[in-house]
Design a protein around this motif. Structure first.
Motif, short mmCIF file in Angstrom:
data_model
loop_
_atom_site.label_atom_id
_atom_site.label_comp_id
_atom_site.label_asym_id
_atom_site.label_seq_id
_atom_site.Cartn_x
_atom_site.Cartn_y
_atom_site.Cartn_z
N ILE A 65 10.10 4.19 1.28
CA ILE A 65 10.00 5.24 2.17
C ILE A 65 9.99 4.75 3.56
CG2 ILE A 65 8.24 6.86 3.09
CD1 ILE A 65 9.77 7.94 0.60
N VAL A 66 9.37 3.65 3.72
CA VAL A 66 9.20 2.97 5.28
C VAL A 66 9.96 1.70 5.24
CG1 VAL A 66 6.78 3.48 5.28
CG2 VAL A 66 7.22 1.36 4.40
N GLU A 67 10.40 1.67 6.58
CA GLU A 67 11.20 0.42 6.94
C GLU A 67 10.26 -0.83 7.04
OE1 GLU A 67 14.74 -0.20 10.22
OE2 GLU A 67 13.30 1.33 10.51
N VAL A 68 10.03 -1.23 5.96
CA VAL A 68 8.92 -2.30 5.80
C VAL A 68 9.02 -3.11 4.68
CG1 VAL A 68 6.59 -3.30 5.91
CG2 VAL A 68 6.93 -1.21 7.35
N SER A 69 9.19 -4.41 4.60
CA SER A 69 9.40 -5.57 3.38
C SER A 69 8.36 -5.47 2.71
CB SER A 69 10.10 -6.68 3.87
OG SER A 69 9.02 -7.41 4.35
N ARG A 70 8.64 -5.68 1.31
CA ARG A 70 7.40 -5.84 0.22
C ARG A 70 6.48 -6.85 0.70
NH1 ARG A 70 6.45 -5.33 -5.39
NH2 ARG A 70 8.04 -3.64 -5.14
N LYS A 71 7.03 -8.01 1.34
CA LYS A 71 6.25 -9.13 1.55
C LYS A 71 5.57 -8.99 2.93
CE LYS A 71 7.08 -13.85 3.37
NZ LYS A 71 8.00 -15.13 3.85
N THR A 72 6.13 -8.08 3.77
CA THR A 72 5.32 -7.51 4.92
C THR A 72 4.01 -6.58 4.48
OG1 THR A 72 6.97 -8.01 6.52
CG2 THR A 72 5.18 -6.46 7.20
N LEU A 73 4.32 -5.86 3.44
CA LEU A 73 3.45 -4.96 3.00
C LEU A 73 2.23 -5.68 2.21
CD1 LEU A 73 5.51 -2.08 1.24
CD2 LEU A 73 4.13 -1.85 3.47
N GLU A 74 2.49 -6.70 1.67
CA GLU A 74 1.86 -7.49 0.87
C GLU A 74 0.75 -8.15 1.90
OE1 GLU A 74 4.24 -9.77 -1.79
OE2 GLU A 74 4.11 -8.08 -3.40
N ARG A 75 1.46 -8.94 2.80
CA ARG A 75 0.74 -9.65 3.81
C ARG A 75 -0.36 -8.68 4.52
NH1 ARG A 75 4.64 -11.73 6.27
NH2 ARG A 75 5.04 -10.49 7.91
N HIS A 76 -0.03 -7.44 4.75
CA HIS A 76 -0.89 -6.58 5.63
C HIS A 76 -1.86 -5.58 4.72
CE1 HIS A 76 2.20 -7.19 9.29
NE2 HIS A 76 1.07 -8.26 8.98
N ARG A 77 -1.76 -6.05 3.28
CA ARG A 77 -2.36 -5.23 2.58
C ARG A 77 -3.78 -4.72 2.61
NH1 ARG A 77 -5.78 -5.88 -1.65
NH2 ARG A 77 -5.65 -8.11 -1.31
N LYS A 78 -4.85 -5.72 2.90
CA LYS A 78 -6.02 -5.50 3.13
C LYS A 78 -6.24 -4.47 4.48
CE LYS A 78 -7.75 -9.71 1.38
NZ LYS A 78 -8.50 -10.83 1.62
N TYR A 79 -5.24 -4.97 5.51
CA TYR A 79 -5.50 -3.96 6.72
C TYR A 79 -5.22 -2.37 6.55
CZ TYR A 79 -4.63 -2.49 11.38
OH TYR A 79 -4.79 -1.82 12.62
N ILE A 80 -4.00 -2.53 5.57
CA ILE A 80 -3.44 -0.97 5.54
C ILE A 80 -4.24 -0.15 4.62
CG2 ILE A 80 -1.59 0.22 4.36
CD1 ILE A 80 0.35 -1.91 5.02
N ILE A 81 -5.04 -0.99 3.48
CA ILE A 81 -6.09 -0.21 2.81
C ILE A 81 -7.33 0.41 3.69
CG2 ILE A 81 -7.88 -0.45 0.96
CD1 ILE A 81 -5.52 -2.10 -0.67
N ALA A 82 -7.70 -0.77 4.51
CA ALA A 82 -8.86 -0.24 5.39
C ALA A 82 -8.43 1.12 6.29
CB ALA A 82 -9.22 -1.52 6.18
N VAL A 83 -7.43 1.08 6.89
CA VAL A 83 -6.94 2.05 7.68
C VAL A 83 -6.77 3.49 6.93
CG1 VAL A 83 -5.26 2.86 9.35
CG2 VAL A 83 -5.67 0.62 9.39
N VAL A 84 -6.07 3.29 5.74
CA VAL A 84 -6.06 4.52 4.74
C VAL A 84 -7.42 5.06 4.43
CG1 VAL A 84 -5.47 5.30 2.62
CG2 VAL A 84 -3.85 3.77 3.86
N LEU A 85 -8.36 4.25 4.13
CA LEU A 85 -9.66 4.61 3.83
C LEU A 85 -10.47 5.37 5.05
CD1 LEU A 85 -11.04 1.67 1.63
CD2 LEU A 85 -9.97 4.04 0.80
N LEU A 86 -10.23 4.78 6.14
CA LEU A 86 -10.72 5.25 7.52
C LEU A 86 -10.16 6.67 7.88
CD1 LEU A 86 -12.60 5.15 9.84
CD2 LEU A 86 -10.76 3.70 11.11
N LEU A 87 -9.06 6.83 7.68
CA LEU A 87 -8.16 8.15 8.09
C LEU A 87 -8.56 9.14 7.21
CD1 LEU A 87 -4.65 6.82 8.88
CD2 LEU A 87 -6.35 7.52 10.67
N ASN A 88 -8.96 9.03 5.99
CA ASN A 88 -9.31 9.98 4.93
C ASN A 88 -10.69 9.96 4.81
OD1 ASN A 88 -6.69 10.86 4.90
ND2 ASN A 88 -6.46 10.20 2.76
N SER A 89 -11.52 9.75 5.77
CA SER A 89 -12.88 9.38 5.75
C SER A 89 -13.56 10.67 6.72
CB SER A 89 -13.58 8.36 6.08
OG SER A 89 -13.41 7.93 7.48
#
Length: 251
Positions: free
Chosen positions: A213-237
């Motif tokens: 869906i997004v214009e982001v490589s798997r490597k970049t997604l994995e590198r920023h995995r922790k940050y992305i998860i934290a933001v998702v949890l915050l946005l839906n809190s």
């Protein structure tokens, strides 16, 4: 011109090339705009199909909505503010599709099809009114206590995903562009029921589905995995005070 579009988007696929084309279209170059709309047609169909959960082609009204959403995204795109045209366009198209579905449902009096969406919107409105009233009535001391309690609850929520504030400080993208990309990717996950439910169930990001869906490589997604998860949890809190720190990042 069309050949250069395809070479730029589907061969080199660099953000700079896409951004430059978007800026030309935004500045009034009708040829570039037309070529962008043509080149991104598969992306628009895929996004519309993903949201509607059924195949969408040129004969469907939903495809027209997707085109209008993409056009709106191009006209509003700012390479200094948005992660990438494709990621930004996905968010805009999704919102226009949701608006269209709600209007069509209301017109046909099939309220049950979007009952859950209406309940969610109503709950969000009630939460907003409650938060607004609370902010006005809290004393400075009470607000401090509320912020502290939110931080404690957020820390506990992160712990469920084996994350800590200390780790997030180190894992946060250092460059502004990378941070915007990661944040907007997190926003897509938070707003997409399938992605969000998968995260809640597995405690992992559905990387394969997100990458499509997004214009982001798997490597970049994995590198920023922790940050992305934290933001998702915050946005839906319901962490009102903590969200104040990131409201400028939300599209």
């Amino acid at each position: 011109m069309l050949l250069s579009i395809f070479q730029g988007l589907f061969k080199t696929k660099t953000k700079q090339t896409t951004s430059e084309l978007a800026q030309k279209a935004k500045a009034g170059d009708e040829e570039v705009l037309s070529d962008l709309l043509f080149a991104f047609t598969p992306f628009m169909k895929k996004t519309a199909s993903f949201i509607c959960k059924r195949p969408i082609d040129e004969h469907d009204e939903e495809f027209s909505v997707a085109i209008n959403g993409f056009h709106e995204a191009v006209m509003a795109f700012d390479s200094t503010e948005n992660a990438s045209l494709q990621t930004f366009a996905h968010l805009i198209i999704k919102r226009r599709m949701v608006d269209y579905i709600r209007k069509e449902t209301a017109r046909k009096e099939k309220v049950f099809l979007i009952q859950s969406s209406n309940e969610e919107a109503h709950a969000s409105e009630q939460q907003y009114l409650f938060d607004k009233q609370s902010i006005h009535t809290y004393t400075e001391e009470q607000q401090t206590v509320a912020r502290r309690e939110e931080l404690i609850r957020y820390r506990e929520l992160l712990a469920v995903y084996n994350l800590t504030f200390e780790e997030l400080t180190k894992a946060a993208p250092k460059h502004a562009d990378a941070r915007k990309t990661a944040f907007h990717t997190a926003q897509i996950i938070a707003e997409t029921e399938e992605f969000y439910n998968s995260l809640l169930k597995t405690k992992q990001l559905p990387l394969k589905e997100i990458e499509a869906i997004v214009e982001v490589s798997r490597k970049t997604l994995e590198r920023h995995r922790k940050y992305i998860i934290a933001v998702v949890l915050l946005l839906n809190s319901d962490f009102v005070y903590i969200k104040e720190y990131v409201k400028g990042e939300i599209i």
